[in-house]
Design a protein around this motif. Structure first.
Motif, PDB file in Angstrom:
ATOM      1  N   ALA A  86       0.814  -1.217   0.000  1.00 21.26           N
ATOM      2  CA  ALA A  86       0.000   0.000   0.000  1.00 21.26           C
ATOM      3  C   ALA A  86       0.848   1.267   0.000  1.00 21.26           C
ATOM      4  O   ALA A  86       0.405   2.324  -0.466  1.00 21.26           O
ATOM      5  N   ASP A  87       2.073   1.174   0.505  1.00 21.14           N
ATOM      6  CA  ASP A  87       2.934   2.351   0.593  1.00 21.14           C
ATOM      7  C   ASP A  87       3.820   2.557  -0.633  1.00 21.14           C
ATOM      8  O   ASP A  87       4.599   3.509  -0.680  1.00 21.14           O
ATOM      9  N   VAL A  88       3.716   1.669  -1.608  1.00 23.17           N
ATOM     10  CA  VAL A  88       4.497   1.832  -2.839  1.00 23.17           C
ATOM     11  C   VAL A  88       3.931   3.000  -3.639  1.00 23.17           C
ATOM     12  O   VAL A  88       2.714   3.195  -3.702  1.00 23.17           O
ATOM     13  N   ASP A  89       4.808   3.774  -4.248  1.00 26.92           N
ATOM     14  CA  ASP A  89       4.380   4.920  -5.050  1.00 26.92           C
ATOM     15  C   ASP A  89       3.398   4.478  -6.132  1.00 26.92           C
ATOM     16  O   ASP A  89       3.733   3.644  -6.987  1.00 26.92           O
ATOM     17  N   GLY A  90       2.185   5.020  -6.085  1.00 29.94           N
ATOM     18  CA  GLY A  90       1.131   4.595  -7.000  1.00 29.94           C
ATOM     19  C   GLY A  90       1.452   4.844  -8.460  1.00 29.94           C
ATOM     20  O   GLY A  90       1.183   4.000  -9.322  1.00 29.94           O
ATOM     21  N   ALA A  91       2.024   6.001  -8.751  1.00 30.73           N
ATOM     22  CA  ALA A  91       2.351   6.338 -10.140  1.00 30.73           C
ATOM     23  C   ALA A  91       3.420   5.397 -10.687  1.00 30.73           C
ATOM     24  O   ALA A  91       3.365   4.968 -11.848  1.00 30.73           O
ATOM     25  N   LYS A  92       4.370   5.076  -9.845  1.00 30.29           N
ATOM     26  CA  LYS A  92       5.457   4.180 -10.255  1.00 30.29           C
ATOM     27  C   LYS A  92       4.928   2.768 -10.504  1.00 30.29           C
ATOM     28  O   LYS A  92       5.301   2.107 -11.476  1.00 30.29           O
ATOM     29  N   LEU A  93       4.037   2.327  -9.625  1.00 31.66           N
ATOM     30  CA  LEU A  93       3.438   1.003  -9.774  1.00 31.66           C
ATOM     31  C   LEU A  93       2.593   0.929 -11.041  1.00 31.66           C
ATOM     32  O   LEU A  93       2.640  -0.063 -11.782  1.00 31.66           O
ATOM     33  N   LYS A  94       1.849   1.987 -11.312  1.00 29.11           N
ATOM     34  CA  LYS A  94       1.019   2.022 -12.512  1.00 29.11           C
ATOM     35  C   LYS A  94       1.880   1.970 -13.771  1.00 29.11           C
ATOM     36  O   LYS A  94       1.540   1.285 -14.745  1.00 29.11           O
ATOM     37  N   ALA A  95       3.003   2.677 -13.746  1.00 30.21           N
ATOM     38  CA  ALA A  95       3.905   2.678 -14.901  1.00 30.21           C
ATOM     39  C   ALA A  95       4.432   1.275 -15.177  1.00 30.21           C
ATOM     40  O   ALA A  95       4.531   0.849 -16.336  1.00 30.21           O
ATOM     41  N   ALA A  96       4.755   0.547 -14.109  1.00 35.46           N
ATOM     42  CA  ALA A  96       5.254  -0.821 -14.272  1.00 35.46           C
ATOM     43  C   ALA A  96       4.158  -1.742 -14.810  1.00 35.46           C
ATOM     44  O   ALA A  96       4.407  -2.578 -15.686  1.00 35.46           O
ATOM     45  N   GLN A  97       2.944  -1.579 -14.297  1.00 36.53           N
ATOM     46  CA  GLN A  97       1.831  -2.411 -14.750  1.00 36.53           C
ATOM     47  C   GLN A  97       1.532  -2.166 -16.226  1.00 36.53           C
ATOM     48  O   GLN A  97       1.291  -3.115 -16.987  1.00 36.53           O
ATOM     49  N   GLU A  98       1.558  -0.910 -16.633  1.00 41.52           N
ATOM     50  CA  GLU A  98       1.294  -0.580 -18.035  1.00 41.52           C
ATOM     51  C   GLU A  98       2.391  -1.123 -18.940  1.00 41.52           C
ATOM     52  O   GLU A  98       2.134  -1.535 -20.071  1.00 41.52           O
ATOM     53  N   ARG A  99       3.600  -1.148 -18.430  1.00 38.10           N
ATOM     54  CA  ARG A  99       4.719  -1.638 -19.231  1.00 38.10           C
ATOM     55  C   ARG A  99       4.654  -3.157 -19.398  1.00 38.10           C
ATOM     56  O   ARG A  99       5.038  -3.698 -20.427  1.00 38.10           O
ATOM     57  N   ALA A 100       4.172  -3.831 -18.371  1.00 43.83           N
ATOM     58  CA  ALA A 100       4.107  -5.294 -18.418  1.00 43.83           C
ATOM     59  C   ALA A 100       2.864  -5.807 -19.141  1.00 43.83           C
ATOM     60  O   ALA A 100       2.838  -6.957 -19.591  1.00 43.83           O
ATOM     61  N   ALA A 101       1.847  -4.963 -19.266  1.00 47.58           N
ATOM     62  CA  ALA A 101       0.557  -5.395 -19.807  1.00 47.58           C
ATOM     63  C   ALA A 101       0.630  -6.043 -21.191  1.00 47.58           C
ATOM     64  O   ALA A 101       0.013  -7.092 -21.411  1.00 47.58           O
ATOM     65  N   PRO A 102       1.362  -5.473 -22.163  1.00 52.50           N
ATOM     66  CA  PRO A 102       1.379  -6.088 -23.501  1.00 52.50           C
ATOM     67  C   PRO A 102       1.880  -7.531 -23.500  1.00 52.50           C
ATOM     68  O   PRO A 102       1.339  -8.377 -24.216  1.00 52.50           O
TER      69      PRO A 102
END
Length: 206
Positions: A86-102
Motif C-alpha cells: 500500500a505504501d508503494v508509489d502509486g504512479a510508479k506502480l502504474k507505470a510498471a503495470q502498463e509496461r508489463a501489460a502487452p
C-alpha cells in the motif's frame, strides 16, 4: 482443457503468508520499489523485443484447444493487500503495470488460466527472459539485490525451509505433461546456449 485438481496450497500462497508475517512493511515497500525501478530501467527496445518474443511463443494458441495452467490469482490478491504494498508509489506502480501489460496480454487464456506454450515456445520465452534480464541497469539491479537481502534477513530459515516440501508436493500434483514440457525446454535451452554461436553474448553474461 481443465488442469488436474490440486488440493494442496501452492507455493505462491505460502510465500505471501511469509510476507504477511515476517518482513517489516517498510522493508517490503523498499523491496517492491527497487524491483519496479529495476524493471523500469530496461530500455524500451528490449521491452518491445520481449513482447514480440512472447507473441511469437504464444501464436496460434487457443483456450479451446491448448493446455491451460492456473495463475496464482488468489496469492496475487493477497499480496496486493499487504501493508508494505500500500505504501508503494502509486504512479510508479502504474507505470510498471502498463509496461508489463502487452506481454501479459499475449497469453491466451480463460477463467484465471493461461495457455501453456509449446516446448519450442517455452524455449523462446526462456531466451527472451534471460535477454531482458541482462538489459536491466546494473545499478538498479544492485539496489534491488540489496533490498532483497535486507528483507530476507527478517525471514527465519525455518520459514524458508518449510517451502521446499510444499514445492515438492505441488510439483507432484502438477500436470505431468506441463511439467515435462518445462523441463525439456529448459534442458534444450541449456544445450543451445552451450553449443550455438548465436548465444555467445548470453554465455558471457550468465
Amino acid at each position: 482443457r481443465p488442469p488436474p485438481q490440486n488440493p494442496l496450497p501452492p507455493p505462491p500462497e505460502r510465500v505471501v503468508e511469509i510476507l504477511e508475517n515476517r518482513p517489516p512493511a517498510d522493508r517490503l515497500t523498499n523491496l517492491i520499489d527497487k524491483g519496479i525501478s529495476a524493471f523500469l530501467s530496461i530500455p524500451e527496445t528490449n521491452v518491445a523485443a520481449f513482447v514480440k518474443a512472447t507473441e511469437d511463443a504464444t501464436a496460434g494458441l487457443s483456450p479451446e484447444s491448448c493446455d491451460l495452467v492456473p495463475l496464482p490469482s488468489g496469492a496475487a490478491a493477497r499480496f496486493a493487500n499487504l501493508p508494505g504494498v500500500a505504501d508503494v508509489d502509486g504512479a510508479k506502480l502504474k507505470a510498471a503495470q502498463e509496461r508489463a501489460a502487452p506481454a501479459l496480454k499475449a497469453f491466451p487464456g480463460a477463467e484465471g488460466r493461461i495457455c501453456l506454450p509449446s516446448e519450442a515456445g517455452l524455449e523462446k520465452l526462456f531466451v527472451a527472459q534471460t535477454d531482458i534480464s541482462l538489459s536491466t541497469s546494473r545499478f538498479a539491479f544492485g539496489e534491488f539485490g540489496a533490498a532483497a537481502e535486507l528483507a530476507g534477513k527478517s525471514i527465519p530459515l525455518t520459514d524458508l525451509s518449510r517451502l521446499l516440501p510444499q514445492i515438492q508436493k505441488t510439483q507432484r500434483g502438477v500436470d505431468m505433461k506441463a511439467r515435462s514440457r518445462f523441463e525439456s525446454a529448459g534442458k534444450n535451452l541449456d544445450k543451445a546456449i552451450k553449443r550455438d554461436v548465436q548465444f555467445a553474448r548470453l554465455r558471457g553474461k550468465i
